[in-house]
Design a protein around this motif. Structure first.
Motif, short mmCIF file in Angstrom:
data_model
loop_
_atom_site.label_atom_id
_atom_site.label_comp_id
_atom_site.label_asym_id
_atom_site.label_seq_id
_atom_site.Cartn_x
_atom_site.Cartn_y
_atom_site.Cartn_z
N ILE A 230 0.80 -1.27 -0.12
CA ILE A 230 0.14 -0.18 -0.15
C ILE A 230 0.89 1.22 0.13
O ILE A 230 0.80 2.28 -1.05
CB ILE A 230 -0.88 -0.01 1.32
N GLU A 231 1.99 1.40 0.63
CA GLU A 231 2.58 2.34 1.29
C GLU A 231 3.71 2.85 -0.19
O GLU A 231 3.92 4.02 -0.62
CB GLU A 231 3.68 2.24 2.37
N LEU A 232 4.03 1.96 -0.77
CA LEU A 232 5.24 1.87 -1.96
C LEU A 232 4.93 1.74 -3.10
O LEU A 232 5.71 1.87 -4.03
CB LEU A 232 6.18 0.98 -1.49
N HIS A 233 3.54 1.41 -3.51
CA HIS A 233 3.17 1.08 -4.93
C HIS A 233 3.41 2.29 -5.91
O HIS A 233 3.52 1.94 -7.09
CB HIS A 233 1.88 0.36 -5.19
N ALA A 259 4.65 -1.80 -7.91
CA ALA A 259 4.69 -0.63 -8.86
C ALA A 259 4.48 -1.35 -10.38
O ALA A 259 3.67 -0.73 -11.16
CB ALA A 259 6.01 -0.07 -8.60
N ILE A 260 5.37 -2.36 -10.52
CA ILE A 260 5.17 -2.80 -11.89
C ILE A 260 3.84 -3.38 -12.22
O ILE A 260 3.18 -3.22 -13.18
CB ILE A 260 6.20 -3.93 -11.91
N VAL A 261 2.99 -4.18 -11.29
CA VAL A 261 1.96 -4.76 -11.31
C VAL A 261 0.84 -3.50 -11.63
O VAL A 261 0.00 -3.68 -12.27
CB VAL A 261 1.27 -5.70 -10.20
N ASP A 262 0.85 -2.62 -10.70
CA ASP A 262 0.00 -1.47 -10.79
C ASP A 262 -0.06 -0.72 -12.17
O ASP A 262 -1.02 -0.42 -12.90
CB ASP A 262 0.23 -0.63 -9.70
N LEU A 284 6.33 -3.34 -23.45
CA LEU A 284 7.60 -2.72 -23.92
C LEU A 284 7.46 -1.17 -23.56
O LEU A 284 8.67 -0.69 -23.50
CB LEU A 284 7.23 -2.45 -25.38
N LEU A 285 6.29 -0.48 -23.28
CA LEU A 285 6.35 0.84 -22.72
C LEU A 285 7.32 1.10 -21.51
O LEU A 285 7.85 1.89 -21.32
CB LEU A 285 4.92 1.26 -22.92
N MET A 286 6.58 -0.07 -20.69
CA MET A 286 7.22 -0.12 -19.45
C MET A 286 8.88 -0.37 -19.39
O MET A 286 9.51 0.06 -18.54
CB MET A 286 6.52 -1.29 -18.51
N THR A 287 9.31 -1.14 -20.47
CA THR A 287 10.82 -1.58 -20.44
C THR A 287 11.53 -0.33 -20.80
O THR A 287 12.59 0.39 -20.52
CB THR A 287 10.89 -2.50 -21.47
N ASP A 288 11.02 0.54 -21.99
CA ASP A 288 11.60 1.60 -22.46
C ASP A 288 11.45 2.99 -22.15
O ASP A 288 12.27 3.56 -22.40
CB ASP A 288 11.30 1.17 -24.19
N GLU A 289 10.20 3.24 -21.91
CA GLU A 289 9.70 4.74 -21.51
C GLU A 289 9.33 5.10 -20.47
O GLU A 289 9.38 6.30 -19.99
CB GLU A 289 8.66 4.87 -22.75
N PRO A 291 10.10 5.46 -16.42
CA PRO A 291 11.16 5.42 -15.74
C PRO A 291 10.98 5.05 -14.12
O PRO A 291 9.72 5.04 -13.83
CB PRO A 291 11.62 6.87 -15.60
N GLY A 292 11.94 4.52 -13.48
CA GLY A 292 11.85 4.22 -12.01
C GLY A 292 11.18 2.92 -11.68
O GLY A 292 11.35 2.61 -10.67
N LEU A 293 11.07 1.98 -12.69
CA LEU A 293 10.66 0.45 -12.31
C LEU A 293 12.03 -0.33 -12.40
O LEU A 293 12.90 -0.03 -13.11
CB LEU A 293 9.64 0.20 -13.37
N ASP A 294 11.91 -1.11 -11.55
CA ASP A 294 13.12 -2.11 -11.39
C ASP A 294 13.11 -2.90 -12.45
O ASP A 294 12.22 -3.87 -12.88
CB ASP A 294 12.73 -2.98 -10.13
N GLN A 295 14.10 -2.86 -13.41
CA GLN A 295 14.10 -3.35 -14.71
C GLN A 295 14.55 -5.18 -14.54
O GLN A 295 13.95 -5.81 -15.50
CB GLN A 295 15.13 -2.87 -15.75
N LYS A 296 15.23 -5.39 -13.61
CA LYS A 296 15.38 -6.75 -13.11
C LYS A 296 14.05 -7.64 -12.89
O LYS A 296 13.60 -8.72 -13.58
CB LYS A 296 16.55 -7.07 -12.12
#
Length: 387
Positions: A230-233, A259-262, A284-289, A291-296
């Motif tokens: 709840i706090e960090l998504h 964050a990724i799922v949301d 693709l958008l989440m991967t390339d455009e 920012p701030g998501l954990d790519q691994k």
């Protein structure tokens, strides 16, 4: 011919007649063929140690789902999909009532929320693919409720893929069910374009996290894991998130997963101000455009749901359109699809399942269902109800 085997020897295609030895409380309600690796994993997790199998009814060594007849697959899939859709509709009603009660401070503990998350989790153990598909074919008539359910399902699927135990999976699912509860206080903003927000609107929107934390703070049994979701998504590794603009070292793995799922479910859901992104386009958008998501972790999420997730509409090299029905974990690019349209003849034929692991046909790209007037839920129900 009957044979007793250890759980480590169980393979897809084997016909199980009964449990011989166990350390858990799970009871098999019926005999039948093991059709998915997920079923074996569930039995192991529930403490099954030895089983009796009928060799005369088994489908042979190393048979696996992709060696079952497509006719049998289609019949079983239809039944599983119908069950998952029914559970999702029931969950919507339950979630709606729960959120209304929590927002009014009329619920003192998480028992009902835990029960809902556990119900969804059990269905995930039964059939991951049909639970994945309901997150893409929902009617979007109750965005907030459907979004929370979709995120809960996706979080638990993701956690299972990463190897978390059932207790953690459920805590993550509960967190996802509750993470946007603060939006109940801001219903009008749900239909607005974020780009149209003035500074006051933005500040109001960002307060929904604190509102949610205040609401669940009244509950006496919220877990630390659920609270982190709840706090960090909405926090991002580069500090661009909210409400605290936390950076990488202050965001737990659970917050990064959330964050990724949301973001994924938000992108793939139709909103009043934009159409839904195709699943592959969203990834693709989440991967390339974005920012701030954990790519691994994002790569792990893509591995979990597939580059063309279950429920995606795809174009095949044979110029046919199909819907992805079942992932192939051994070869992610070769799932089972339901073919329904020929682009060359511009005709819809009788839909039929095609196992790309046994075909020269390949997926060439993803398609927007709206371009062909396809309502995924109606199509799937109509297709499988006739089988």
């Amino acid at each position: 011919m009957l044979k007793i085997i250890e759980i480590s020897e169980l393979q897809t295609g084997m016909f199980v007649t009964r449990v011989v030895k166990q350390k858990g409380k799970l009871r098999l309600t019926s005999s039948g063929t093991v059709k998915r690796e997920e079923e074996i994993t569930r039995l192991q997790e529930k403490g099954i140690l030895e089983l009796e199998i009928d060799l005369s009814k088994s489908l042979g060594e190393q048979s696996g789902l992709h060696d079952l007849s497509l006719q049998e697959f289609s019949k079983d899939y239809g039944q599983q999909l119908e069950h998952s859709l029914k559970i999702f509709e029931q969950a919507k009603d339950i979630q709606s009532r729960l959120m209304d009660r929590i927002s009014k401070g009329k619920i003192a503990n998480l028992e009902a929320v835990d029960e809902l998350a556990h119900h969804l989790l059990e269905r995930i153990f039964d059939n991951e693919d049909t639970m994945s598909i309901v997150t893409l074919v929902s009617e979007n008539d109750q965005y907030f409720i459907e979004h929370s359910l979709n995120c809960s399902i996706l979080m638990m699927l993701f956690a299972r893929h990463l190897g978390y135990d059932e207790e953690v999976m459920q805590a993550l699912g509960v967190g996802a069910l509750l993470m946007d509860i603060g939006m109940l206080k801001l219903p009008l903003l749900l239909t607005e374009k974020p780009e149209s927000f003035n500074q006051a609107d933005t500040q109001k929107m960002q307060k929904h996290v604190k509102v949610a934390l205040d609401l669940v703070g009244q509950l006496d049994d919220i877990s630390d894991i659920s609270r982190e979701v709840i706090e960090l998504h909405h926090e991002r590794l580069d500090g661009s998130g909210y409400p605290e603009a936390l950076t990488e070292q202050h965001i737990s793995v659970y917050g990064r997963m959330a964050a990724i799922v949301d973001v994924y479910d938000s992108l793939t859901t139709k909103r009043p101000y934009r159409d839904a992104y195709k699943p592959a386009s969203a990834l693709l958008l989440m991967t390339d455009e974005i920012p701030g998501l954990d790519q691994k972790l994002l790569k792990a999420f893509i591995s979990c749901i597939g580059a063309n997730p279950v429920g995606s509409l795809v174009k095949l090299s044979s110029d046919k359109l199909a819907i992805v029905l079942n992932r192939n974990k051994r070869n992610p690019l070769k799932p089972i699809v339901m073919v329904f349209y020929d682009l060359q003849t511009k005709q819809s034929g009788e839909p039929y399942p095609l196992d790309l692991a046994k075909s020269e046909d390949v997926i060439k790209g993803s398609i927007d269902p709206a371009d062909f007037g396809v309502n995924l839920q109606q199509f799937l129900i109509q297709t499988f109800s006739a089988k």
